[in-house]
Design a protein around this motif. Structure first.
Motif, PDB file in Angstrom:
ATOM      1  N   ARG A  16       0.824  -1.213   0.000  1.00  0.00           N
ATOM      2  CA  ARG A  16       0.000   0.000   0.000  1.00  0.00           C
ATOM      3  C   ARG A  16       0.860   1.266   0.000  1.00  0.00           C
ATOM      4  O   ARG A  16       0.517   2.258  -0.655  1.00  0.00           O
ATOM      5  CB  ARG A  16      -0.936  -0.030   1.212  1.00  0.00           C
ATOM      6  CG  ARG A  16      -1.923   1.126   1.249  1.00  0.00           C
ATOM      7  CD  ARG A  16      -2.929   0.959   2.363  1.00  0.00           C
ATOM      8  NE  ARG A  16      -3.816   2.107   2.434  1.00  0.00           N
ATOM      9  CZ  ARG A  16      -4.915   2.267   1.686  1.00  0.00           C
ATOM     10  NH1 ARG A  16      -5.251   1.348   0.814  1.00  0.00           N
ATOM     11  NH2 ARG A  16      -5.671   3.340   1.831  1.00  0.00           N
ATOM     12  N   VAL A  17       1.999   1.216   0.699  1.00  0.00           N
ATOM     13  CA  VAL A  17       2.863   2.394   0.788  1.00  0.00           C
ATOM     14  C   VAL A  17       3.498   2.738  -0.555  1.00  0.00           C
ATOM     15  O   VAL A  17       4.011   3.853  -0.748  1.00  0.00           O
ATOM     16  CB  VAL A  17       3.968   2.194   1.850  1.00  0.00           C
ATOM     17  CG1 VAL A  17       3.367   2.125   3.243  1.00  0.00           C
ATOM     18  CG2 VAL A  17       4.803   0.956   1.549  1.00  0.00           C
ATOM     19  N   ASP A  18       3.473   1.815  -1.500  1.00  0.00           N
ATOM     20  CA  ASP A  18       4.085   2.054  -2.806  1.00  0.00           C
ATOM     21  C   ASP A  18       3.124   2.706  -3.800  1.00  0.00           C
ATOM     22  O   ASP A  18       3.531   3.031  -4.914  1.00  0.00           O
ATOM     23  CB  ASP A  18       4.577   0.726  -3.412  1.00  0.00           C
ATOM     24  CG  ASP A  18       5.574   0.016  -2.510  1.00  0.00           C
ATOM     25  OD1 ASP A  18       6.411   0.713  -1.901  1.00  0.00           O
ATOM     26  OD2 ASP A  18       5.510  -1.226  -2.409  1.00  0.00           O
ATOM     27  N   ILE A  19       1.877   2.885  -3.393  1.00  0.00           N
ATOM     28  CA  ILE A  19       0.822   3.302  -4.321  1.00  0.00           C
ATOM     29  C   ILE A  19       0.316   4.700  -3.976  1.00  0.00           C
ATOM     30  O   ILE A  19       0.128   5.036  -2.805  1.00  0.00           O
ATOM     31  CB  ILE A  19      -0.359   2.299  -4.274  1.00  0.00           C
ATOM     32  CG1 ILE A  19       0.103   0.907  -4.696  1.00  0.00           C
ATOM     33  CG2 ILE A  19      -1.519   2.777  -5.138  1.00  0.00           C
ATOM     34  CD1 ILE A  19       0.666   0.847  -6.102  1.00  0.00           C
TER      35      ILE A  19
ATOM     36  N   PHE B  22       1.354   5.262  -9.595  1.00  0.00           N
ATOM     37  CA  PHE B  22       0.239   6.200  -9.675  1.00  0.00           C
ATOM     38  C   PHE B  22      -0.947   5.472 -10.303  1.00  0.00           C
ATOM     39  O   PHE B  22      -0.936   5.155 -11.488  1.00  0.00           O
ATOM     40  CB  PHE B  22       0.603   7.411 -10.528  1.00  0.00           C
ATOM     41  CG  PHE B  22       1.664   8.293  -9.942  1.00  0.00           C
ATOM     42  CD1 PHE B  22       2.233   8.019  -8.715  1.00  0.00           C
ATOM     43  CD2 PHE B  22       2.100   9.416 -10.627  1.00  0.00           C
ATOM     44  CE1 PHE B  22       3.223   8.831  -8.168  1.00  0.00           C
ATOM     45  CE2 PHE B  22       3.081  10.246 -10.094  1.00  0.00           C
ATOM     46  CZ  PHE B  22       3.643   9.945  -8.860  1.00  0.00           C
ATOM     47  N   LYS B  23      -1.963   5.225  -9.492  1.00  0.00           N
ATOM     48  CA  LYS B  23      -3.094   4.399  -9.923  1.00  0.00           C
ATOM     49  C   LYS B  23      -4.341   5.251 -10.207  1.00  0.00           C
ATOM     50  O   LYS B  23      -4.534   6.308  -9.615  1.00  0.00           O
ATOM     51  CB  LYS B  23      -3.445   3.377  -8.834  1.00  0.00           C
ATOM     52  CG  LYS B  23      -2.299   2.433  -8.454  1.00  0.00           C
ATOM     53  CD  LYS B  23      -2.088   1.361  -9.507  1.00  0.00           C
ATOM     54  CE  LYS B  23      -1.091   0.318  -9.037  1.00  0.00           C
ATOM     55  NZ  LYS B  23      -0.902  -0.767 -10.006  1.00  0.00           N
ATOM     56  N   GLN B  24      -5.199   4.734 -11.098  1.00  0.00           N
ATOM     57  CA  GLN B  24      -6.520   5.289 -11.391  1.00  0.00           C
ATOM     58  C   GLN B  24      -6.463   6.741 -11.893  1.00  0.00           C
ATOM     59  O   GLN B  24      -7.290   7.578 -11.536  1.00  0.00           O
ATOM     60  CB  GLN B  24      -7.446   5.184 -10.165  1.00  0.00           C
ATOM     61  CG  GLN B  24      -7.636   3.751  -9.662  1.00  0.00           C
ATOM     62  CD  GLN B  24      -8.832   3.602  -8.760  1.00  0.00           C
ATOM     63  OE1 GLN B  24      -9.938   3.320  -9.229  1.00  0.00           O
ATOM     64  NE2 GLN B  24      -8.638   3.777  -7.461  1.00  0.00           N
TER      65      GLN B  24
END
Length: 369
Positions: free
Chosen positions: A4-7, A362-364
């Motif tokens: 989670r910390v990578d996102i 970097f998601k979404q």
């Protein structure tokens, strides 16, 4: 597999939630506040959940400075559910006040500045019971004549003389258009052009609790889906002025459309949002988020943080536009703090950008079409 910390989650909704909040919420799913029972196993009529509901209401009332002549209610159905509920409740109110007005004479005013206000106006037309007057359509004043990219000039707005209500969407998620909250701005909502006796309804779904609500007391109804900013999907928050809590059954006897009992604002208010089982887990997470917000300095501090982020982002996009790398879609003054919309210039540039962003966690980021 990334942790989670990578996102970095750029989802417009359901939005990112703080890790500490999710960890605390997970504990509540197993053992809610030392009851030995998980939150989703508790009765919504239990003392514990009644306390949660009252605390959630108080956090909203305190931070938004909601006056005592407004009820705060929690329900389901999201913004799309309110497209219908607004029409049914507000027309019932208008019928009780004006029993001799015909449906052909009854008017609903809609300010159309993006996809969501457009959908709301279309639902009003579908339900009937009155005519829809489009006060202004942002596409008319866009750079292309087709897109939603602006808050139109106030002198182009055409309110009806005595509509049943006026409806607007404060922030258009898909289009990246937002009303200014600066008093006197050309892109602020023109309260000075409205009749004070006409209820004003605002959809605040995608900006709720991101900054104070300007002239809240001039609204009759404000609603918001929690999933854009403060919790998981499933919770809709209503701030309802007391004069909107009408007897819809009495209005139906005069010819108004019957209103499903779970959509009746008076039912929600009279039952303390507990007429039927409310969205308990989203309410719990929202309570945790709003408690964290309060303890971190409240809305004023959050507003300043959001202002800095928006300024940094748009300054960067403006520089990129000067270099021919991007095309910013929204006109100056109407740009959303919550949803920045832009296009990459050049064949294949967007896909390359998204792939590069994905590789960096970097998601979404991909927008609506």
């Amino acid at each position: 597999m990334p942790e989670r910390v990578d996102i970095v989650n750029f989802g417009a909704g359901p939005s990112a939630l703080p890790t500490s909040i999710l960890e605390e919420a997970a504990k509540g799913l197993l053992n809610y506040r030392n009851t030995g029972i998980g939150l989703t196993e508790l009765s919504h009529r239990s003392k514990e959940f009644g306390t949660l509901t009252k605390h959630l209401e108080s956090l909203i009332r305190e931070q938004l400075e909601v006056p005592s002549n407004y009820h705060i209610a929690f329900t389901q159905g999201g913004g799309s559910g309110q497209f219908s509920a607004v029409v049914l409740n507000l027309l019932a109110r208008h019928r009780l006040l004006n029993p001799n007005v015909t449906d052909e004479e009854r008017v609903m005013d809609y300010v159309v500045t993006g996809s969501w206000s457009k959908k709301a106006s279309e639902e009003a037309k579908r339900l009937g019971g009155g005519k829809v007057n489009v006060v202004v359509d942002g596409r008319t004043y866009s750079k292309t004549g087709k897109a939603f990219d602006n808050i139109p000039p106030h002198d182009k707005w055409a309110f009806s003389p005595k509509p049943a209500f006026v409806y607007y969407c404060e922030n258009e998620t898909v289009d990246g258009v937002q009303f200014s909250h600066e008093e006197g701005s050309a892109q602020a909502f023109p309260f000075h052009l409205t009749d004070p006796s006409v209820p004003i309804v605002a959809d605040y779904s995608s900006s709720f609790m991101s900054r104070p609500i300007p002239r809240l007391k001039d609204h009759a109804l404000i609603y918001a889906g929690a999933q854009k900013n403060i919790g998981p999907s499933g919770l809709t928050i209503l701030i309802i002025r007391d004069d909107l809590l009408v007897d819809t059954d009495a209005a139906a006897k005069l010819g108004a459309a019957p209103v499903p009992i779970t959509l009746v604002y008076k039912t929600l208010a009279d039952s303390g949002s507990l007429y039927n089982t409310p969205p308990m887990f989203p309410m719990y997470v929202s309570e945790l988020v709003l408690e964290r917000m309060k303890n971190s300095g409240g809305l004023q501090r959050l507003e300043e943080a959001n202002r800095r982020k928006a300024t940094l982002l748009y300054d960067t996009l403006d520089e990129a536009e000067k270099k021919g790398l991007v095309k910013v879609k929204v006109q100056p003054g109407s740009k959303s703090w919550m949803n920045a919309t832009f296009e990459l210039v050049g064949e294949g540039a967007e896909q390359k950008f998204l792939e590069g962003a994905e590789a960096k966690g970097f998601k979404q980021l991909k927008g609506h079409r």
